[in-house]
Motif scaffolding. Sequence first.
Motif, short mmCIF file in Angstrom:
data_model
loop_
_atom_site.label_atom_id
_atom_site.label_comp_id
_atom_site.label_asym_id
_atom_site.label_seq_id
_atom_site.Cartn_x
_atom_site.Cartn_y
_atom_site.Cartn_z
N ASP A 305 -31.78 66.21 11.37
CA ASP A 305 -32.13 64.86 11.80
C ASP A 305 -31.15 63.82 11.29
N GLY A 306 -30.21 64.23 10.43
CA GLY A 306 -29.18 63.32 9.97
C GLY A 306 -29.51 62.63 8.66
N LEU A 307 -28.61 61.72 8.25
CA LEU A 307 -28.78 60.97 7.01
C LEU A 307 -29.47 59.65 7.27
N PRO A 308 -30.61 59.40 6.68
CA PRO A 308 -31.30 58.12 6.91
C PRO A 308 -30.55 56.95 6.28
N ASN A 309 -30.52 55.84 6.98
CA ASN A 309 -29.92 54.61 6.48
C ASN A 309 -28.44 54.75 6.13
N GLN A 310 -27.73 55.61 6.85
CA GLN A 310 -26.31 55.80 6.61
C GLN A 310 -25.49 55.55 7.87
N GLY A 311 -25.99 54.73 8.75
CA GLY A 311 -25.25 54.39 9.95
C GLY A 311 -25.43 55.41 11.06
N ASN A 312 -24.71 55.17 12.17
CA ASN A 312 -24.84 56.07 13.31
C ASN A 312 -23.54 56.14 14.09
N TRP A 313 -23.50 57.11 14.95
CA TRP A 313 -22.37 57.29 15.87
C TRP A 313 -22.93 57.41 17.28
N ASN A 314 -22.56 56.50 18.15
CA ASN A 314 -23.08 56.47 19.52
C ASN A 314 -24.61 56.42 19.54
N GLY A 315 -25.18 55.72 18.58
CA GLY A 315 -26.63 55.58 18.52
C GLY A 315 -27.36 56.76 17.91
N ILE A 316 -26.62 57.74 17.39
CA ILE A 316 -27.21 58.94 16.79
C ILE A 316 -26.95 58.90 15.28
N ALA A 322 -26.33 67.15 17.56
CA ALA A 322 -26.30 66.55 18.89
C ALA A 322 -25.78 67.57 19.89
N ALA A 323 -25.94 67.26 21.17
CA ALA A 323 -25.52 68.17 22.24
C ALA A 323 -24.74 67.40 23.30
N ARG A 324 -23.98 68.15 24.09
CA ARG A 324 -23.25 67.56 25.21
C ARG A 324 -23.12 68.62 26.29
N ILE A 325 -23.19 68.20 27.54
CA ILE A 325 -22.99 69.13 28.66
C ILE A 325 -21.62 68.87 29.25
N GLY A 326 -20.77 69.89 29.24
CA GLY A 326 -19.43 69.74 29.78
C GLY A 326 -18.50 69.02 28.82
N SER A 327 -17.27 68.80 29.26
CA SER A 327 -16.25 68.21 28.40
C SER A 327 -16.31 66.69 28.35
N ASP A 328 -17.06 66.08 29.27
CA ASP A 328 -17.09 64.62 29.32
C ASP A 328 -18.50 64.07 29.49
N GLY A 329 -19.52 64.87 29.16
CA GLY A 329 -20.89 64.42 29.33
C GLY A 329 -21.32 63.46 28.24
N THR A 330 -22.46 62.84 28.42
CA THR A 330 -23.05 61.94 27.42
C THR A 330 -23.60 62.76 26.27
N VAL A 331 -23.33 62.33 25.04
CA VAL A 331 -23.83 63.04 23.87
C VAL A 331 -25.32 62.74 23.71
N ILE A 332 -26.10 63.81 23.48
CA ILE A 332 -27.56 63.72 23.40
C ILE A 332 -28.00 63.99 21.97
N SER A 333 -28.85 63.13 21.41
CA SER A 333 -29.39 63.36 20.08
C SER A 333 -30.39 64.52 20.13
N VAL A 334 -30.21 65.50 19.25
CA VAL A 334 -31.08 66.68 19.22
C VAL A 334 -31.98 66.67 17.99
N GLY A 335 -31.36 66.51 16.80
CA GLY A 335 -32.15 66.54 15.58
C GLY A 335 -32.75 67.90 15.33
N SER A 336 -33.95 67.91 14.73
CA SER A 336 -34.59 69.18 14.38
C SER A 336 -35.40 69.77 15.53
N ASP A 337 -35.72 68.96 16.55
CA ASP A 337 -36.53 69.47 17.66
C ASP A 337 -36.41 68.48 18.83
N HIS A 338 -35.89 68.97 19.95
CA HIS A 338 -35.74 68.07 21.10
C HIS A 338 -35.67 68.90 22.39
N SER A 339 -36.25 68.36 23.46
CA SER A 339 -36.19 68.97 24.79
C SER A 339 -35.63 67.95 25.77
#
Length: 380
Positions: A305-316, A322-339
Motif C-alpha cells: 500500500d506504500g509509505l503513508p505521508n511520504q508523497g506520491n507519484w502520479n497520484g499513487i 502499481a500496474a500498467r497495461i502495455g508500454s504506454d497505458g495509464t498506471v493503476i494503483s494496486v496496493g495490497s488488494d485491487h480489482s
Amino acid sequence: MSVIRSVTARFAVTIALAIGAAFHFSIAPPACFACQGEEDVQPDADDATAGAAADDEEHAVSTESLKPDSPLVDPQFLRFEMWDGTVVSGIVSIPAIDVETEFGNLQIPIDRLVDFRPGLVSLPELRAKVEGLVEQLGDREFKTRESAHRELVAMGPMLAGMIPDLDDGGDAERKKHLVKIKEEVEGMLDEDDGEEGVGSQQGISHGDRIQTPDFAIVGKIVQKEFQVKSKIGDLRIMLGDVKRSDRGVIEKSQSLRKTVSVPGTTFFQKKPLSTKIRLSKGDKVTITATGIVQWTNWSQSASPDGLPNQGNWNGISNGALAARIGSDGTVISVGSDHSFRAEKSGVLYLGIAMPDNYVNNAGYRWTGKFKAKIKVEPAN
C-alpha cells in the motif's frame, strides 16, 4: 426471385440449426494443409521463460483466452504447426496421447488437449545440432567459435529453454560464450513483450509440454507419429517435425491465476516487471499483494500500500504496488488488494510507484520484494 431465394435459404439454415441442436450433433471444420501464415486463435501466455523467479511462480489453471464464437469441432481434431512453417490439420486416429512422466504414465484424451509442444527429448536431431554448436564454442579456431556463437543466437528465443541444460564442460572459453548467448537471447525475449502479443517465439524446454484446461504436464510423448485424416487425404506426421499442436479452438472460458515477485527496484521509469500475461479489453483483473520493501535511505519499510505521508507519484503513494497495461497505458494503483477491468488489450506490467528524482538517484538503495497474486477472468 433473388429475394425469394434469400428468404428460402435463411429458412433452410434456421431449420438445419434447429435440427442440429435437437440431436446435439457437431460439425468438424474443414482440414487445412499447408496453410502457411495461418494465425493461431489462442495466444500463448504461460511458458513465462522470462517472467519472475521460477520458485515464485504458480502457473495458470488455464493460460488461454477463450473464444465464445468458436466453431464446434470434432473431438479428434488437431492442428499441427510444423518447424518449416507448414500447418496441417485434421482428425487424428488415436483417442489419447500417452505421456511418460517421473510420476508414472498418463493418457491425455485428445479432446482434453489445449496444446502440446515437443521438447528436446522428442527432437534428437535439434538437440544433437545444439550440442555440436556448443562444443564448437570451445574450438581453437576463432572463426569456428564465432560462427557457432552466431548460429546459436540466430535460434533466438526458442533457445531459451535449452540454455540451463547446456554444459560448458569446464571450458572457460565455452562458458564465456554461453553467458553472452544467454544475455542476447534474454534480450530478444524482452523485445517480444510488445503489443503484438507475448511468447510468440517460445523457448524449447527439455521435456515435452502438454497443456490441458486443468493442468500442465512435462514428460515424454510416447507416440512418434500421428495418422491424420485431412482434407487432401490420409497423412503421417512425425513428432520430430512438430513445433506445436493445438485444438484450433477452445471450447469454454477459463480463468488464469499466476503469482510473481516484484523486486524493490522495479520502477516504471526504468523497467517494470512483465507478468507475461496478455490481457484483452474487458478482462477482469484481481491482484492481491504481500511483502515488504525496505527504503534504506529513509530507514522505513513499505507494504504494497506504500509509505503513508511520504508523497506520491502520479497520484499513487510512494512505494505502493502499481500496474500498467502495455508500454504506454495509464498506471493503476494496486496496493495490497485491487480489482479492475482492462480498458485496452496488452501485456500486464507491475512496478513500484516512486518519484523520478529518487529513481534516478544512484545514492538511494531499495531491498526486499512484493509477491503479487494475479487472477484474470476473461471478458464475456
